[in-house]
Design an enzyme around this catalytic site. Structure first.
Site, PDB file in Angstrom:
ATOM      1  N   SER A 189      25.788   0.490 -14.091  1.00 39.97           N
ATOM      2  CA  SER A 189      27.012   1.284 -14.133  1.00 39.97           C
ATOM      3  C   SER A 189      26.992   2.255 -15.311  1.00 39.97           C
ATOM      4  O   SER A 189      26.058   3.052 -15.413  1.00 39.97           O
ATOM      5  CB  SER A 189      28.214   0.330 -14.172  1.00 39.97           C
ATOM      6  OG  SER A 189      29.400   0.993 -13.869  1.00 39.97           O
ATOM      7  N   ASP A 343      30.297   1.841  -2.693  1.00 37.01           N
ATOM      8  CA  ASP A 343      30.453   2.103  -4.127  1.00 37.01           C
ATOM      9  C   ASP A 343      30.764   3.584  -4.334  1.00 37.01           C
ATOM     10  O   ASP A 343      30.068   4.439  -3.764  1.00 37.01           O
ATOM     11  CB  ASP A 343      29.136   1.715  -4.834  1.00 37.01           C
ATOM     12  CG  ASP A 343      29.170   1.924  -6.344  1.00 37.01           C
ATOM     13  OD1 ASP A 343      30.208   2.369  -6.874  1.00 37.01           O
ATOM     14  OD2 ASP A 343      28.152   1.643  -6.998  1.00 37.01           O
ATOM     15  N   HIS A 373      30.202  -2.191  -5.928  1.00 36.51           N
ATOM     16  CA  HIS A 373      29.956  -1.947  -7.344  1.00 36.51           C
ATOM     17  C   HIS A 373      30.161  -3.203  -8.200  1.00 36.51           C
ATOM     18  O   HIS A 373      31.182  -3.875  -8.071  1.00 36.51           O
ATOM     19  CB  HIS A 373      30.864  -0.830  -7.859  1.00 36.51           C
ATOM     20  CG  HIS A 373      30.431  -0.327  -9.196  1.00 36.51           C
ATOM     21  ND1 HIS A 373      29.398   0.567  -9.348  1.00 36.51           N
ATOM     22  CD2 HIS A 373      30.840  -0.632 -10.449  1.00 36.51           C
ATOM     23  CE1 HIS A 373      29.205   0.802 -10.638  1.00 36.51           C
ATOM     24  NE2 HIS A 373      30.061   0.089 -11.327  1.00 36.51           N
TER      25      HIS A 373
END
Ligand SMILES: *[C@@H]1O[C@H](CO)[C@@H](O)[C@H](O)[C@H]1NC(C)=O
Ligand SMILES: *[C@@H]1O[C@H](CO)[C@@H](O)[C@H](O)[C@H]1NC(C)=O
Length: 403
Positions: A189, A343, A373
């Site tokens: 991320s 995501d 995610h």
């Protein structure tokens, strides 16, 4: 009695309504994912209320929820774990205990959390990096870079960069018994964003002689110019990262100015200077046809808005690696890019994989069609997901062959 039962019934219905959210059909363990998603939403709502009441800022409260899960550095039979500093930046260090068969691999790991949240020492990241160290027999340096607010770009980048640069010095590598030819950066991320940015910056630095062997980008965030990519539109409300929260993370990374967040939410934050960079986020060019689907491309308007102009990070490849020029991408270390179908950041990763390939960089792109995610961090505890183990084992498999 009847009234109490009625109240209980209503409360249960309300709670059920709150917890219920549509989970994509192909995501396994939907009950667990739904609870997880409700927990994240509840934390968001509590943080909003705290901000409205003037108790604390939204991000401060959200961060408190992660602080609750901090664990002390605890060694086990395989790995010695310590909190220390490298180049004046706090890090959690994982050193394998078994007798080395020679020089070891090393992984510089940058945790996620939107540049605002989390820590190398929260339970989930501690568990993940410990597994990486144990299973790859690797020294893992998990960096506690400064967070927004109060710290904004480039503080986060500078911290991970300075640890990486420090660690890559010959005498430091020797001190930890690390093979200079087997060091990689990795992150998920916002941490994937930092890993990609560090990989791009190192070759530009005349003081750095060592080269990274690889870069591992787990559902990375890579650009903030177009926040209406197909993945942002299709997955705006999917677990565990909504479009609204991602917009909030980007705006917090760049600026304290609330108008930036409002402009980003409507994709009207792009300063005129962004014009030449829009080609790199042109998804009609960089996304495969099956992902573009029924979406019609229209270039975000570069309108010269004030909030965007006040945030130079927006156009800086150290904050948005997808905006790196072709020359900057050429010669980068082999990349493993993991993307998830459900995501908002899916298309960032897809486009970066395409751009790296176009620049001649070897890319292994793993696209998990049944994933969302953040999925890789749920490796144990009440929200343990088989999906997390599968994604980790795919990533470790690649690292075994390529690091
Ligand atoms: C230590 O490593 C062995 C072999 O990989 C593994 O079976 C064991 O579970 C590990 N111990 C811990 C505490 O992770
Ligand atoms: C985006 O890419 C498409 C396909 O390559 C191209 O036809 C179009 O002109 C591009 N638009 C912009 C604004 O770069």
């Amino acid at each position: 009695m009847g009234n109490k039962l009625l109240c209980l019934g209503l409360l249960t219905a309300l709670l059920g309504y709150y917890i219920y959210s549509p989970i994509p059909e192909d995501v396994a363990q939907p009950g667990t994912v739904m609870l997880l998603s409700a927990l994240f939403r509840a934390q968001g709502h509590v943080s909003e209320v705290a901000e409205l009441l003037g108790l604390a800022s939204y991000m401060e409260t959200l961060r408190l929820f992660t602080v609750f899960t901090l664990v002390p550095p605890t060694s086990d039979e395989n790995v010695t774990v310590t909190d220390t500093e490298l180049s004046n930046v706090p890090v959690r260090l994982y050193l394998p205990r078994r007798a080395p068969g020679g020089l070891r691999r090393a992984v510089l790991f940058f945790h996620g959390g939107g540049w605002c949240l989390d820590d190398a020492g929260v339970h989930d990241y501690d568990h993940l990096t410990r597994r990486i160290s144990n299973e790859l027999d690797a020294v893992v340096v998990s960096v506690n870079y400064r967070l927004a607010p109060p710290h904004r770009f480039p503080a986060q980048f500078e911290d991970v960069y300075s640890v990486t640069k420090f660690f890559l010095q010959r005498q430091v590598l020797a001190q930890y018994g690390v093979d200079p030819a087997r060091v990689c950066v990795a992150g998920d991320s916002a941490g994937g964003n930092l890993a990609a940015a560090v990989a791009q910056q190192l070759p530009q630095d005349p003081e750095v002689k060592a080269k990274l062997k690889a870069q591992v980008l787990i559902y990375p965030a890579l650009q903030a110019l177009d926040l209406k990519l197909p993945s942002y539109l299709d997955n705006a409300e999917k677990p565990l990262l909504s479009r609204t929260l991602m917009v909030r993370f980007w705006s917090e990374y760049f600026s304290a100015e609330p108008t930036l967040r409002e402009a980003m939410a409507s994709n009207a934050h792009i300063p005129a200077e962004a014009g030449p960079l829009l080609q790199f986020v042109n998804w009609s060019r960089w996304l495969p046809a099956d992902v573009r689907g029924a979406h019609r491309y229209s270039s975000p308007a570069a309108g010269g808005t004030e909030p965007g102009r006040g945030s130079p990070g927006l156009l800086d490849p150290r904050a948005a690696p997808l905006l790196g020029s072709e020359a900057r991408l050429r010669g980068l270390p082999p990349a493993f890019v993991l993307t998830c179908q459900h995501d908002v950041l899916r298309d960032d990763g897809l486009m970066y994989a395409a751009r790296l390939r176009a620049a001649g960089v070897p890319v292994t792109h793993h696209h998990a069609t049944d994933a969302f995610h953040g999925a890789m961090t749920f490796l144990d505890g009440p929200f343990e997901l088989r999906l997390a183990h599968r994604l980790l084992s795919t990533t470790l498999g690649w690292l075994r062959d390529n690091l």
